[in-house]
Design an enzyme around this catalytic site. Structure first.
Site, PDB file in Angstrom:
ATOM      1  NE  ARG A 101      16.470 -40.281  38.014  1.00 32.84           N
ATOM      2  CZ  ARG A 101      16.501 -38.777  38.111  1.00 32.84           C
ATOM      3  NH1 ARG A 101      15.382 -38.067  37.609  1.00 32.84           N
ATOM      4  NH2 ARG A 101      17.695 -38.027  38.307  1.00 32.84           N
ATOM      5  CD  GLU A 128      11.493 -39.933  34.853  1.00 29.68           C
ATOM      6  OE1 GLU A 128      11.925 -40.025  33.734  1.00 29.68           O
ATOM      7  OE2 GLU A 128      11.636 -39.158  35.633  1.00 29.68           O
ATOM      8  NE  ARG A 143      12.947 -34.379  25.981  1.00 28.01           N
ATOM      9  CZ  ARG A 143      13.001 -33.185  25.985  1.00 28.01           C
ATOM     10  NH1 ARG A 143      12.875 -32.472  24.810  1.00 28.01           N
ATOM     11  NH2 ARG A 143      13.647 -32.322  26.815  1.00 28.01           N
ATOM     12  CG  HIS A 144      12.345 -39.380  28.824  1.00 25.57           C
ATOM     13  ND1 HIS A 144      11.717 -38.656  28.067  1.00 25.57           N
ATOM     14  CD2 HIS A 144      12.952 -38.746  30.000  1.00 25.57           C
ATOM     15  CE1 HIS A 144      11.362 -37.527  28.528  1.00 25.57           C
ATOM     16  NE2 HIS A 144      12.008 -37.399  29.710  1.00 25.57           N
ATOM     17  CD  GLU A 191      16.822 -31.291  31.693  1.00 31.85           C
ATOM     18  OE1 GLU A 191      17.376 -31.823  32.604  1.00 31.85           O
ATOM     19  OE2 GLU A 191      15.795 -31.127  31.757  1.00 31.85           O
ATOM     20  CB  SER A 247      19.318 -30.873  36.229  1.00 29.83           C
ATOM     21  OG  SER A 247      18.280 -30.860  35.314  1.00 29.83           O
ATOM     22  NE  ARG A 265      17.367 -36.445  27.902  1.00 27.59           N
ATOM     23  CZ  ARG A 265      16.301 -35.667  28.437  1.00 27.59           C
ATOM     24  NH1 ARG A 265      16.717 -34.527  28.776  1.00 27.59           N
ATOM     25  NH2 ARG A 265      15.276 -36.091  28.775  1.00 27.59           N
TER      26      ARG A 265
END
Length: 449
Positions: free
Chosen positions: A220, A222, A228-229, A372, A375, A423
């Site tokens: 990703r 991002e 958390r990423h 989270e 998903s 996570r």
């Protein structure tokens, strides 16, 4: 070439090398016997004529005591032959009285950090800068062992439920979810990307095996720098066909989590104890709440105004707190996500009159201890509905032809989910930064080691 210690050996070469290797965790079974250990110099002390070496191997630590030893630097790999003796203050309750000490591979310089002490006196970025060494730490490797057992539990349970493991491309021509969070690469002069998800391929493979899963890295691009990423992480992906709706998918995930926690209790309790963490109980039926109701709950109960289309981090924390307090559950499914917060392939929900909803999908997230970790949901399987959704999302149907083509040929109702392994590991163990739940993390600023 190995380097012998300068102290005379008290065991003949033949007897030393004929002994099988003993792991430190098994010393209790050899009390009073001569054993051969191999491992790393975790710590060392020289008290005049007596030397103490704490040896670390894959199973733990043990104290070795000898005299006249020329001790190498910390982290050198060594071999020790000696007699096992009970000692209440030694790690594991036993120590080894050295008869023969041999350096297998000497460290050429002292480690940049003191591994036995680094949890309290080392800057976190330094721990990552020197990850090739710091990953040897007891707590660091414990987290990775927990993750390995977690993945094994995930894989083993799905196989028992008739799933087939697949492997999908990580070099792709387009993103699975649209958007711009893709790493571009040059593929022999053609534009390509690192895969952000195996989503499209695992759906295609439902048409082959009906039930599939994959354990692989995803990427990703991002521009975040949070605790958390990660920009590269291990995704545990599942997809299953011939479902009724998303409830079948959530029920499967519930069973998978029960199996994972059972394996952790059986295989990784020592690591949880070392890290001061507890293995959660997974409810037989994880509670569910629609997203809009969840947003209203955290506002009414806690006074928190939720921004955006989803739950923000504080709302996730508060919702998890609510279910921990009211139902004793560390887990909660947040369901019925709006279309604006889900990718184009999310299946629309049904209105009360049975018609198709234009606003709500059969997508969900799973929260665990305030964050989270998943998903998932039901996917669109009808070709016409899928093409309408692609148009509504203003995506280029030509770029998705390799994916949409399979839906011309009778795809069954299907759905799935993806768990971020790091996570989940971090939350299980109380690790504050997800980067320490991956051996060699990749984030916005880190490409090494």
């Amino acid at each position: 070439m190995t380097t012998p210690a300068s102290t005379p050996s008290q065991a003949s070469g033949a007897s030393v090398h004929s002994l099988p290797r003993t792991l430190t965790r098994d010393l209790a079974a050899h009390d009073g016997q001569t054993v051969r250990l191999q491992g790393f110099v975790h710590a060392r002390r020289d008290l005049g004529g007596v030397q103490f070496v704490v040896l670390r191997d894959v199973s733990g630590l043990t104290q070795c005591v000898g005299s006249g030893l020329h001790l190498p630097l910390a982290e050198s790999s060594v071999e020790v032959v000696g007699t096992v003796k009970a000692h209440p203050k030694a790690p594991g309750g036993f120590e080894v009285q050295v008869k023969d000490f041999r350096v297998i591979s000497a460290a050429v310089e002292a480690p940049p950090v003191e591994i036995p002490k680094m949890e309290w006196n080392v800057n976190p970025e330094t721990m990552l800068d020197y990850r090739v060494v710091t990953v040897r730490g007891l707590k660091e490797r414990a987290a990775l062992r927990v993750q390995a057992e977690l993945v094994a539990g995930f894989r083993d349970h799905l196989i028992t439920e008739g799933f087939t493991e697949i492997s999908t491309p990580k070099i792709v021509s387009a993103g699975a979810e649209g958007g711009a969070n893709l790493f571009p690469i040059d593929y022999f002069g053609h534009p390509a990307f690192l895969a952000q998800s195996p989503q499209l391929y695992k759906q295609i493979m439902v048409g082959v095996f009906e039930r599939v899963f994959e354990v692989a890295a995803v990427y990703r691009a991002e521009e975040h720098a949070t605790s958390r990423h990660l920009n590269e992480y291990l995704s545990l992906d599942v997809e299953m066909g011939f479902i009724t709706d998303e409830e079948d998918v959530m029920a499967l995930q519930n069973r998978v989590l029960v199996a994972i926690m059972a394996r952790l209790k059986e295989r990784a309790q020592a690591e949880f104890t070392l890290l001061g963490a507890t293995i959660p109980e997974v409810p037989a039926h994880i509670p569910r709440i629609p997203l809009l109701d969840a947003r209203a709950l955290v506002t009414e109960k806690y006074g928190h105004q939720v921004g955006g289309k989803d739950l923000d981090p504080e709302a996730e924390r508060l919702l998890s707190q609510h279910y921990a307090e009211t139902e004793g559950s560390d887990f909660v499914f947040v369901t019925k996500y709006p279309r604006a917060a889900r990718p184009f392939y999310a299946h629309p929900d049904a209105n009360p009159d049975g018609t198709q909803s234009s606003e709500i999908t059969r997508g969900y997230d799973l929260l665990f201890r305030g964050i989270e970790i998943t998903s998932g949901g039901q996917r669109i399987h009808d070709y016409g509905m899928l093409m309408d959704s692609i148009a509504a999302y203003k995506l280029n149907p030509t770029s998705l032809e390799g994916y949409t083509e399979v839906f011309k040929y009778g795809m069954p109702p299907h759905g799935g989910f993806a768990i971020g392994a790091e996570r989940l590991t971090a939350k299980l163990l109380g690790i504050s930064n997800v980067r320490y739940a991956r051996a060699f993390p990749r984030d916005r600023h880190r490409l090494t080691p």
